[in-house]
Design an enzyme around this catalytic site. Structure first.
Site, PDB file in Angstrom:
ATOM      1  N   CYS A 116     -10.721   4.906 -10.416  1.00 59.91           N
ATOM      2  CA  CYS A 116     -11.273   4.503  -9.117  1.00 59.91           C
ATOM      3  C   CYS A 116     -11.935   5.124  -8.236  1.00 59.91           C
ATOM      4  O   CYS A 116     -12.739   4.834  -7.150  1.00 59.91           O
ATOM      5  CB  CYS A 116      -9.997   3.609  -8.471  1.00 59.91           C
ATOM      6  SG  CYS A 116      -9.318   2.339  -9.377  1.00 59.91           S
ATOM      7  N   HIS A 258     -11.682   2.590  -0.804  1.00 59.76           N
ATOM      8  CA  HIS A 258     -11.304   1.937  -1.973  1.00 59.76           C
ATOM      9  C   HIS A 258     -10.767   0.833  -1.835  1.00 59.76           C
ATOM     10  O   HIS A 258      -9.671   0.773  -1.098  1.00 59.76           O
ATOM     11  CB  HIS A 258     -10.642   2.982  -3.043  1.00 59.76           C
ATOM     12  CG  HIS A 258     -10.419   2.384  -4.373  1.00 59.76           C
ATOM     13  ND1 HIS A 258     -11.202   1.419  -5.030  1.00 59.76           N
ATOM     14  CD2 HIS A 258      -9.186   2.424  -4.946  1.00 59.76           C
ATOM     15  CE1 HIS A 258     -10.569   0.967  -6.097  1.00 59.76           C
ATOM     16  NE2 HIS A 258      -9.311   1.723  -6.028  1.00 59.76           N
ATOM     17  N   ASN A 288      -9.504  -5.525  -6.804  1.00 61.75           N
ATOM     18  CA  ASN A 288      -9.719  -4.470  -7.115  1.00 61.75           C
ATOM     19  C   ASN A 288     -10.899  -4.218  -8.288  1.00 61.75           C
ATOM     20  O   ASN A 288     -10.363  -4.339  -9.536  1.00 61.75           O
ATOM     21  CB  ASN A 288      -8.628  -3.449  -7.463  1.00 61.75           C
ATOM     22  CG  ASN A 288      -8.590  -1.977  -7.768  1.00 61.75           C
ATOM     23  OD1 ASN A 288     -10.076  -1.468  -7.742  1.00 61.75           O
ATOM     24  ND2 ASN A 288      -7.747  -1.198  -7.964  1.00 61.75           N
TER      25      ASN A 288
HETATM   26  O1  UT7 Z   1      -7.013   1.316  -7.818  1.00 59.62           O
HETATM   27  C1  UT7 Z   1      -6.165   2.394  -8.375  1.00 59.62           C
HETATM   28  C2  UT7 Z   1      -4.934   2.795  -7.464  1.00 59.62           C
HETATM   29  N1  UT7 Z   1      -4.039   1.751  -7.369  1.00 59.62           N
HETATM   30  C3  UT7 Z   1      -3.541   1.500  -6.300  1.00 59.62           C
HETATM   31  O2  UT7 Z   1      -3.700   2.168  -5.187  1.00 59.62           O
HETATM   32  C4  UT7 Z   1      -2.433   0.542  -6.272  1.00 59.62           C
HETATM   33  C5  UT7 Z   1      -1.172   0.894  -5.753  1.00 59.62           C
HETATM   34  N2  UT7 Z   1      -0.029   0.154  -5.990  1.00 59.62           N
HETATM   35  C6  UT7 Z   1       0.033  -1.433  -5.170  1.00 59.62           C
HETATM   36  O3  UT7 Z   1      -1.086  -1.423  -4.819  1.00 59.62           O
HETATM   37  C7  UT7 Z   1       1.298  -1.766  -5.087  1.00 59.62           C
HETATM   38  O4  UT7 Z   1       2.203  -0.880  -5.472  1.00 59.62           O
HETATM   39  C8  UT7 Z   1       1.353  -2.967  -5.907  1.00 59.62           C
HETATM   40  C9  UT7 Z   1       0.789  -4.103  -5.316  1.00 59.62           C
HETATM   41  C10 UT7 Z   1       0.860  -2.807  -7.174  1.00 59.62           C
HETATM   42  C11 UT7 Z   1       2.893  -3.661  -5.989  1.00 59.62           C
HETATM   43  O5  UT7 Z   1       3.558  -3.833  -4.741  1.00 59.62           O
HETATM   44  P1  UT7 Z   1       4.947  -3.176  -4.356  1.00 59.62           P
HETATM   45  O6  UT7 Z   1       5.203  -3.505  -2.846  1.00 59.62           O
HETATM   46  O7  UT7 Z   1       4.939  -1.483  -4.585  1.00 59.62           O
HETATM   47  O8  UT7 Z   1       5.763  -3.737  -5.319  1.00 59.62           O
HETATM   48  P2  UT7 Z   1       6.923  -3.073  -6.521  1.00 59.62           P
HETATM   49  O9  UT7 Z   1       5.948  -2.790  -7.671  1.00 59.62           O
HETATM   50  O10 UT7 Z   1       7.723  -2.024  -5.866  1.00 59.62           O
HETATM   51  O11 UT7 Z   1       7.543  -4.387  -6.685  1.00 59.62           O
HETATM   52  C12 UT7 Z   1       8.514  -5.060  -5.753  1.00 59.62           C
HETATM   53  C13 UT7 Z   1       9.062  -6.381  -6.394  1.00 59.62           C
HETATM   54  C14 UT7 Z   1       9.678  -6.208  -7.911  1.00 59.62           C
HETATM   55  O12 UT7 Z   1      10.922  -6.908  -7.949  1.00 59.62           O
HETATM   56  P3  UT7 Z   1      12.322  -6.391  -8.001  1.00 59.62           P
HETATM   57  O13 UT7 Z   1      12.356  -5.288  -8.861  1.00 59.62           O
HETATM   58  O14 UT7 Z   1      12.238  -5.814  -6.495  1.00 59.62           O
HETATM   59  O15 UT7 Z   1      13.126  -7.554  -8.000  1.00 59.62           O
HETATM   60  C15 UT7 Z   1       8.674  -6.514  -8.672  1.00 59.62           C
HETATM   61  O16 UT7 Z   1       9.126  -6.851 -10.088  1.00 59.62           O
HETATM   62  O17 UT7 Z   1       7.959  -7.443  -6.725  1.00 59.62           O
HETATM   63  C16 UT7 Z   1       7.940  -7.702  -8.038  1.00 59.62           C
HETATM   64  N3  UT7 Z   1       6.822  -7.991  -8.153  1.00 59.62           N
HETATM   65  C17 UT7 Z   1       6.293  -9.335  -8.304  1.00 59.62           C
HETATM   66  N4  UT7 Z   1       6.626 -10.372  -7.759  1.00 59.62           N
HETATM   67  C18 UT7 Z   1       5.578 -11.572  -7.575  1.00 59.62           C
HETATM   68  C19 UT7 Z   1       5.701  -7.328  -9.078  1.00 59.62           C
HETATM   69  N5  UT7 Z   1       4.488  -7.966  -9.157  1.00 59.62           N
HETATM   70  C20 UT7 Z   1       4.843  -8.998  -8.817  1.00 59.62           C
HETATM   71  C21 UT7 Z   1       3.841 -10.258  -8.687  1.00 59.62           C
HETATM   72  N6  UT7 Z   1       4.531 -11.405  -8.114  1.00 59.62           N
HETATM   73  N7  UT7 Z   1       2.754 -10.338  -9.103  1.00 59.62           N
END
Ligand code: UT7
Length: 334
Positions: A116, A258, A288
């Site tokens: 990215c 970004h 993204n």
């Molecule tokens: O461009 C390259 C660089 N990339 C980035 O900078 C992206 C960086 N990361 C992020 O933007 C975030 O980490 C995400 C948006 C990908 C995820 O958000 P988060 O707040 O970090 O969520 P998480 O991965 O810690 O997941 C929290 C919960 C989980 O459930 P449990 O384990 O707490 O029960 C996931 O299973 O949210 C769940 N989850 C979802 N729920 C509904 C993960 N994806 C989804 C979804 N819809 N699409």
């Protein structure tokens, strides 16, 4: 310091027509609009449809628009660099195809990959070619067809990405107060486990693809780790560029970050002391687009940029890779 500055003289962009909304995604995976919007800031993304359409199909439209807007003869272009992680083919590279399609007969070209951060790294590379005095005009493209590497059964990633491409025209100007003033880039390969596409390269070659390992040919991300790393590193490097150029948040007219997650963008702006109204945002409509995010921000906000504006770019991506750049904008667009 070279007396020659690399100055951005114009911007082009293209996003495909097809819109994939959060509501559509609700029918494809276990997710909902409220979760996606509050965690990422994304409402919809564009997808490139149609057979035999790769990243070059979008990049060519962006470059043609740029050539027309800036009244540039493609034969006067010295180089075209394309940053992408979704090239049409491994060989020939996408920028070679683009040169052929737009009639840039005198240009050399190559692709550049830094996940990215690719566009920022490519813009830095192009600026250095210009500052060397050897080349006068170059086009820097950032674009990706992320839909070609996204697994639409994986809710962790399929909600995040979209397709699109943008580009800028760089020209040499002697003793100009405008243009690309400063840049900083960093990489840390220990980020491999957290954001990767393990298949399709030389370690897990295309011929080894099978039903048991097919997920490795898609993008994989451990979101929370990438999030934490992105927040600190993107903000740190942008703050470093500001300090080195004696800029405070007040002196900066625009932060062009970004577009991976609105919460990462907000944290970066906070750390830089830049108010929300000065941040270019289009994540809600494109998601993204990886290499496309920075040039598509230029494309969407070009009319609001003013000659003399201090603009800070900030990027973070897989690898890990990250960087920042200080640009003094060179024109008012009409
Ligand atoms: O461009 C390259 C660089 N990339 C980035 O900078 C992206 C960086 N990361 C992020 O933007 C975030 O980490 C995400 C948006 C990908 C995820 O958000 P988060 O707040 O970090 O969520 P998480 O991965 O810690 O997941 C929290 C919960 C989980 O459930 P449990 O384990 O707490 O029960 C996931 O299973 O949210 C769940 N989850 C979802 N729920 C509904 C993960 N994806 C989804 C979804 N819809 N699409």
């Amino acid at each position: 310091m070279s007396p020659i500055r690399a100055v951005i003289k114009g911007v082009g962009g293209y996003v495909p027509e097809y819109i994939l909304t959060n509501q559509e995604l609700e029918k494809m995976v276990e997710t909902n609009d409220e979760w996606i919007t509050s965690r990422t800031g994304i409402k919809e993304r564009r997808l490139l449809k149609g057979d035999d359409q790769g990243t070059s199909a979008m990049a060519v439209k962006a470059v043609r628009e740029l050539l027309e807007k800036t009244n540039t003869n493609p034969e006067d272009i010295d180089f075209i660099l394309c940053s992408t992680i979704t090239p049409d083919f491994l060989c020939p590279v996408t920028s070679n195809l683009i040169c052929d399609m737009v009639g840039a007969k005198n240009a050399f070209s190559f692709d550049l990959m830094a996940a990215c951060s690719g566009f920022l790294f490519a813009l830095s590379t192009g600026a250095n070619f210009i500052e060397s005095g050897r080349y006068k005009k170059g086009i820097i493209i950032g674009g990706d067809k992320m839909s070609s590497i996204v697994n639409y059964t994986d809710r962790n990633t399929c909600i995040l990405f979209g397709d699109g491409a943008g580009c800028v025209l760089l020209e040499a100007e002697e003793n100009s107060p405008y243009g690309i003033i400063d840049m900083a880039m960093k990489t840390d390969g220990s980020g491999l486990p957290y954001l990767n596409i393990r298949g399709g390269g030389s370690r897990l070659a295309p011929q080894e693809y099978n039903k048991d390992n097919h997920e490795k040919y898609f993008i994989y991300q451990e979101g929370a780790t990438v999030f934490k790393t992105a927040v600190t590193r993107m903000a740190d490097i942008a703050a470093h560029i500001m300090e080195r150029n004696n800029l405070t948040g007040e002196d900066v007219q625009w932060l062009v970050p970004h577009q991976a997650n609105k919460r990462i963008i907000d944290a970066t702006a906070d750390r830089m002391g830049v108010s929300a109204s000065k941040v270019t945002l289009n994540i809600e409509k494109y998601g993204n687009t990886t290499n496309g995010t920075l040039p598509l921000c230029f494309w969407d906000f070009e009319k609001q940029f003013k000659k003399g504006d201090n603009i800070i770019l900030a990027a973070f991506g897989g690898g890990f890779t990250w960087g920042s750049m200080y640009i003094k904008w060179a024109y008012d667009s009409h």
